[in-house]
Design a protein around this motif. Structure first.
Motif, short mmCIF file in Angstrom:
data_model
loop_
_atom_site.label_atom_id
_atom_site.label_comp_id
_atom_site.label_asym_id
_atom_site.label_seq_id
_atom_site.Cartn_x
_atom_site.Cartn_y
_atom_site.Cartn_z
N VAL A 132 43.47 57.65 39.55
CA VAL A 132 44.00 57.10 40.80
C VAL A 132 43.88 58.14 41.92
CG1 VAL A 132 46.12 56.33 41.94
CG2 VAL A 132 45.53 55.44 39.69
N LEU A 133 44.19 59.38 41.62
CA LEU A 133 44.06 60.44 42.63
C LEU A 133 42.60 60.64 43.04
CD1 LEU A 133 46.61 63.07 41.28
CD2 LEU A 133 46.86 61.57 43.27
N MET A 134 41.69 60.46 42.09
CA MET A 134 40.27 60.56 42.44
C MET A 134 39.85 59.43 43.38
SD MET A 134 38.39 61.65 38.97
CE MET A 134 39.29 62.62 37.80
N MET A 135 40.40 58.26 43.16
CA MET A 135 40.09 57.14 44.06
C MET A 135 40.61 57.42 45.48
SD MET A 135 38.31 55.02 42.57
CE MET A 135 37.78 54.70 40.93
N PHE A 136 41.80 58.03 45.58
CA PHE A 136 42.29 58.43 46.90
C PHE A 136 41.37 59.47 47.52
CE2 PHE A 136 46.70 57.04 45.59
CZ PHE A 136 46.78 56.02 46.53
N GLY A 137 40.91 60.40 46.72
CA GLY A 137 39.99 61.42 47.22
C GLY A 137 38.69 60.82 47.73
N ILE A 138 38.15 59.84 47.02
CA ILE A 138 36.91 59.19 47.48
C ILE A 138 37.18 58.41 48.76
CG2 ILE A 138 35.40 57.25 46.94
CD1 ILE A 138 34.66 58.46 44.46
N THR A 139 38.34 57.78 48.85
CA THR A 139 38.68 57.03 50.06
C THR A 139 38.73 57.96 51.27
OG1 THR A 139 39.97 55.48 48.74
CG2 THR A 139 40.38 55.49 51.11
N TYR A 183 36.13 58.16 54.56
CA TYR A 183 36.62 58.18 55.94
C TYR A 183 36.01 59.35 56.71
CZ TYR A 183 39.73 58.88 59.89
OH TYR A 183 40.23 59.08 61.14
N ARG A 184 35.96 60.54 56.08
CA ARG A 184 35.38 61.70 56.76
C ARG A 184 33.88 61.53 56.93
NH1 ARG A 184 36.20 64.44 60.63
NH2 ARG A 184 38.34 64.40 59.95
N PHE A 185 33.23 60.85 55.98
CA PHE A 185 31.79 60.60 56.08
C PHE A 185 31.49 59.70 57.27
CE2 PHE A 185 27.80 58.52 54.89
CZ PHE A 185 27.02 59.63 54.61
N ILE A 186 32.31 58.69 57.48
CA ILE A 186 32.09 57.76 58.59
C ILE A 186 32.53 58.39 59.91
CG2 ILE A 186 32.83 55.55 59.56
CD1 ILE A 186 33.01 54.54 56.65
N LYS A 187 33.66 59.05 59.92
CA LYS A 187 34.27 59.56 61.15
C LYS A 187 33.73 60.93 61.54
CE LYS A 187 37.79 59.32 64.09
NZ LYS A 187 37.82 58.42 65.21
N GLY A 188 33.14 61.66 60.60
CA GLY A 188 32.74 63.05 60.82
C GLY A 188 31.98 63.27 62.11
N PRO A 189 32.44 64.17 62.96
CA PRO A 189 31.77 64.38 64.24
C PRO A 189 30.46 65.16 64.11
CG PRO A 189 33.59 65.90 64.02
CD PRO A 189 33.65 64.98 62.83
N ASP A 190 30.28 65.87 63.00
CA ASP A 190 29.12 66.73 62.86
C ASP A 190 28.40 66.41 61.55
OD1 ASP A 190 27.39 68.70 63.58
OD2 ASP A 190 28.66 70.36 62.91
N ILE A 202 29.29 67.69 53.60
CA ILE A 202 30.39 68.15 52.75
C ILE A 202 31.11 66.96 52.13
CG2 ILE A 202 32.64 69.30 52.76
CD1 ILE A 202 31.43 71.22 54.85
N SER A 203 31.35 65.91 52.90
CA SER A 203 32.03 64.74 52.32
C SER A 203 31.15 64.04 51.29
CB SER A 203 32.46 63.77 53.42
OG SER A 203 31.36 63.08 53.94
N PHE A 204 29.83 64.03 51.51
CA PHE A 204 28.92 63.48 50.51
C PHE A 204 28.98 64.29 49.22
CE2 PHE A 204 24.68 63.51 48.56
CZ PHE A 204 24.59 62.17 48.22
N ASP A 205 29.04 65.61 49.34
CA ASP A 205 29.15 66.46 48.16
C ASP A 205 30.46 66.22 47.43
OD1 ASP A 205 28.18 68.43 46.41
OD2 ASP A 205 29.38 69.96 47.44
N ILE A 206 31.54 66.07 48.18
CA ILE A 206 32.84 65.78 47.56
C ILE A 206 32.80 64.45 46.83
CG2 ILE A 206 35.25 65.23 48.07
CD1 ILE A 206 35.10 67.31 50.31
#
Length: 86
Positions: free
Chosen positions: A11-18, A22-29, A35-39
């Motif tokens: 469940v915590l991993m699912m939160f981490g992917i969520t 969000y950072r992958f879509i919102k990421g300004p750079d 980094i979010s793809f790697d995570i």
């Protein structure tokens, strides 16, 4: 007891992917996106390991290992592209 801990970890991993999506879509750079793809790939490898445990199939661990190696190589290639270009 161990299964309960593993379910909570899933469940915590699912939160981490969520949060990572969000950072992958919102990421300004572009580096934030890399980094979010790697995570996401690291968490996906962990989820494959959990599935291997619950299904009792050791072959899934080989799949997770190959996926992790491909993920590492892709991040290295993307980092090289960002730094110098191909």
């Amino acid at each position: 007891m161990v299964n309960t801990i593993l379910i909570v970890a899933g469940v915590l991993m699912m939160f981490g992917i969520t949060f990572s999506v969000y950072r992958f879509i919102k990421g300004p750079d572009i580096t934030d996106r890399v980094i979010s793809f790697d995570i996401m790939t690291i968490i996906s490898v962990s989820i494959i390991g959990l599935v291997a445990h619950f299904a009792g199939r050791v072959i899934y661990l080989d799949i997770a290992l190959v996926y992790a190696l491909l993920s590492f190589l892709s991040v290295v290639v993307i980092a090289r592209y960002i730094e110098r270009g191909l």
